[in-house]
Enzyme design. Sequence first.
Site, PDB file in Angstrom:
ATOM      1  CB  CYS A 101      -0.876  -0.021   1.253  1.00  0.00           C
ATOM      2  SG  CYS A 101      -1.980   1.396   1.383  1.00  0.00           S
ATOM      3  CG  HIS A 143      -5.506  -2.560  -1.228  1.00  0.00           C
ATOM      4  ND1 HIS A 143      -4.514  -3.127  -0.466  1.00  0.00           N
ATOM      5  CD2 HIS A 143      -5.301  -1.217  -1.160  1.00  0.00           C
ATOM      6  CE1 HIS A 143      -3.762  -2.169   0.056  1.00  0.00           C
ATOM      7  NE2 HIS A 143      -4.211  -0.993  -0.371  1.00  0.00           N
ATOM      8  CD  GLU A 144      -6.511   1.250  -4.006  1.00  0.00           C
ATOM      9  OE1 GLU A 144      -6.659   2.279  -3.314  1.00  0.00           O
ATOM     10  OE2 GLU A 144      -5.424   0.640  -4.068  1.00  0.00           O
ATOM     11  CG  HIS A 147      -7.385   2.718   1.121  1.00  0.00           C
ATOM     12  ND1 HIS A 147      -6.581   3.034   2.190  1.00  0.00           N
ATOM     13  CD2 HIS A 147      -6.587   2.051   0.246  1.00  0.00           C
ATOM     14  CE1 HIS A 147      -5.349   2.579   1.966  1.00  0.00           C
ATOM     15  NE2 HIS A 147      -5.323   1.966   0.796  1.00  0.00           N
TER      16      HIS A 147
HETATM   17 ZN    ZN Z   1      -3.679   1.016  -0.012  1.00  0.00          ZN
END
Ligand code: ZN
Length: 192
Positions: A101, A143-144, A147
């Site tokens: 990341c 993954h995004e 966030h």
């Molecule tokens: Zn990330």
Amino acid sequence: MILPIFVYGTTVLRKKAVDITPDYPELKQLIQNMFDTMEKADGVGLAAPQVNHAIRLFVVNGAKFADDYVNEPELRNFRKVFINPKIVEFSGNDVSFSEGCLSIPGLYEDVIRKTEIEIEYLDENFVAQKEHLKGVCARIVMHEYDHLDGVLFVDRISPIKKRMIKGKLDAILNEKTHRNYKMRFASKKMSV
Ligand code: ZN
């Protein structure tokens, strides 16, 4: 314009991001800046909270992975904007994949996630889209997407592993990490 990337320890990374409307100030410019920032930092995805906007927006570019995952040619053109996304279904198998990341520089750990997702989102023109993604494309998006909920990949590893990487996380908190891209640390005064 290249934006500083907010790293582990900054509060914006832990906020639950909110949906946006087309009149969000300077949205077009922000999206362009996010692509510039992601590509300069050699990333495959970047979420708005990583550049200090707690809004539900992220960009991806899977081209960097295309040579490594030759059986997933769709990565080559996987350059997209996701606005107000909603993963409506997770499916397939649980698989382990080494994630990194831009907000947690220098750290890579295996994270278990599903292999396929169904996602609804608005594109950069606020046109509704629905896609079925699998493999590395799905992995990048999951993954995004995390966030936007204030979740980081280190939250998804075992407590034992998390203890093992504590030193590396502390190094980031103590600003003892260096990268060839601009970073904003927790101790620095943030402009919101
Ligand atoms: Zn990330």
